[in-house]
Design a protein around this motif. Structure first.
Motif, PDB file in Angstrom:
ATOM      1  N   THR A  97       0.846  -1.014   0.036  1.00  0.00           N
ATOM      2  CA  THR A  97      -0.036  -0.070  -0.032  1.00  0.00           C
ATOM      3  C   THR A  97       0.692   1.220  -0.009  1.00  0.00           C
ATOM      4  N   LYS A  98       2.013   1.208   0.259  1.00  0.00           N
ATOM      5  CA  LYS A  98       3.016   2.517   0.508  1.00  0.00           C
ATOM      6  C   LYS A  98       4.400   1.913  -0.032  1.00  0.00           C
ATOM      7  N   ARG A 104      -5.048   9.603  -3.143  1.00  0.00           N
ATOM      8  CA  ARG A 104      -3.762   9.841  -1.738  1.00  0.00           C
ATOM      9  C   ARG A 104      -2.476   9.568  -2.575  1.00  0.00           C
ATOM     10  N   CYS A 105      -1.541   9.793  -1.740  1.00  0.00           N
ATOM     11  CA  CYS A 105      -0.074   9.912  -2.223  1.00  0.00           C
ATOM     12  C   CYS A 105       0.397   8.426  -2.682  1.00  0.00           C
ATOM     13  N   HIS A 106       0.798   8.341  -3.882  1.00  0.00           N
ATOM     14  CA  HIS A 106       1.423   7.062  -4.359  1.00  0.00           C
ATOM     15  C   HIS A 106       2.637   6.558  -3.368  1.00  0.00           C
ATOM     16  N   ILE A 107       3.171   7.372  -2.633  1.00  0.00           N
ATOM     17  CA  ILE A 107       4.358   6.872  -1.761  1.00  0.00           C
ATOM     18  C   ILE A 107       4.294   6.586  -0.522  1.00  0.00           C
ATOM     19  N   CYS A 108       3.532   7.572   0.207  1.00  0.00           N
ATOM     20  CA  CYS A 108       3.208   7.225   1.573  1.00  0.00           C
ATOM     21  C   CYS A 108       1.866   6.883   1.804  1.00  0.00           C
ATOM     22  N   HIS A 109       1.012   7.056   0.776  1.00  0.00           N
ATOM     23  CA  HIS A 109      -0.434   6.714   0.705  1.00  0.00           C
ATOM     24  C   HIS A 109      -1.265   7.629   2.048  1.00  0.00           C
ATOM     25  N   ARG A 110      -1.143   8.994   1.877  1.00  0.00           N
ATOM     26  CA  ARG A 110      -1.618   9.938   2.809  1.00  0.00           C
ATOM     27  C   ARG A 110      -2.517  10.573   1.673  1.00  0.00           C
ATOM     28  N   ARG A 124      -5.050   6.471 -10.027  1.00  0.00           N
ATOM     29  CA  ARG A 124      -4.641   5.764  -8.922  1.00  0.00           C
ATOM     30  C   ARG A 124      -4.829   4.221  -8.923  1.00  0.00           C
ATOM     31  N   ASP A 148       7.151   5.823   4.780  1.00  0.00           N
ATOM     32  CA  ASP A 148       6.312   6.375   6.007  1.00  0.00           C
ATOM     33  C   ASP A 148       7.026   7.183   6.819  1.00  0.00           C
ATOM     34  N   GLU A 155       9.919  11.410   2.597  1.00  0.00           N
ATOM     35  CA  GLU A 155       9.557  11.472   4.102  1.00  0.00           C
ATOM     36  C   GLU A 155      10.359  12.177   4.882  1.00  0.00           C
TER      37      GLU A 155
END
Length: 222
Positions: A48-49, A216-222, A185, A52, A82
């Protein structure tokens, strides 16, 4: 904000971090670790990410994790991403609008020392320059940059763009049929799974790709 070297060594295992980064990037990253009380860990792969950030709490230091299966260039981009979260929290004392204006500015400033062909190959350097020129793309939903980074994977993943309409593929033990147009996404997430052992085309009885995808962000899923 500075932390003694012993503190840095206590919270960050330097060898696995160094071996996953482009060699010319290491001196800058080491300087960051020496100057900032943040624990950086190489993490097992997550679907999912890619990375983080967790702010310090309950006696624990600020923590950054980056997935172990990323190629060196992707690993560096995620680490910078991050670290930008960390700098915003330290500067503002709050966790608000994770990819807002303050984060974008920190992200660009932290990436600046690496924007050279000494660190990145020419095609990735071009993708990064375009990434920062296009304001919406710095919200970390830049598909062009993500695709460019994936080309340097040990086993480059297949893309949904390579599959014809109505192709049937297997992902996470289920069969899916490709429907277009597909939200960006969903393309990014399914592309990642296609590159991790999913197979296609497959037989009949496929499930449709009908999930509710967000931005949501593709990197940290926020």
């Amino acid at each position: 904000m500075c932390a003694p070297a012993s503190t840095m060594a206590d919270v960050t295992d330097l060898f696995p971090l160094r071996e996953r980064l482009p060699a010319p990037a290491w001196p800058v990253v080491l300087h960051w670790l020496q100057d900032n009380p943040v624990a950086v860990k190489v993490h097992r792969p997550r679907a999912t990410k890619l990375g983080d950030f967790r702010a310090a709490r309950a006696g624990q230091p600020h923590r950054i994790t980056v997935n172990a299966d990323l190629n060196p260039y992707a690993f560096l981009v995620v680490l910078v991403h991050e670290f930008a979260h960390y700098h915003v929290v330290v500067k503002t004392g709050r966790w608000h609008d994770p990819h807002g204006a303050e984060w974008k500015e920190a992200y660009k400033d932290l990436m600046r020392p690496f924007l050279s062909t000494v660190v990145f190959p020419p095609d990735l350097l071009t993708a990064l320059h375009l990434h920062f020129l296009n304001a919406p793309a710095t919200s970390c939903t830049d598909q062009r940059l993500m695709r460019a980074l994936r080309r340097y994977d040990t086993s480059p993943s297949r893309s949904l763009e390579d599959l014809p309409q109505h192709s049937i593929f297997r992902m996470r033990g289920k069969l899916y049929v490709l429907q277009v147009p597909l939200p960006a996404r969903s393309k990014e997430l399914v592309d990642r799974w296609l590159g991790r052992g999913a197979s296609g085309p497959a037989g009949a009885g496929a499930h449709r790709v009908l999930r509710k995808w967000d931005h949501r962000c593709h990197i940290c899923h926020r």
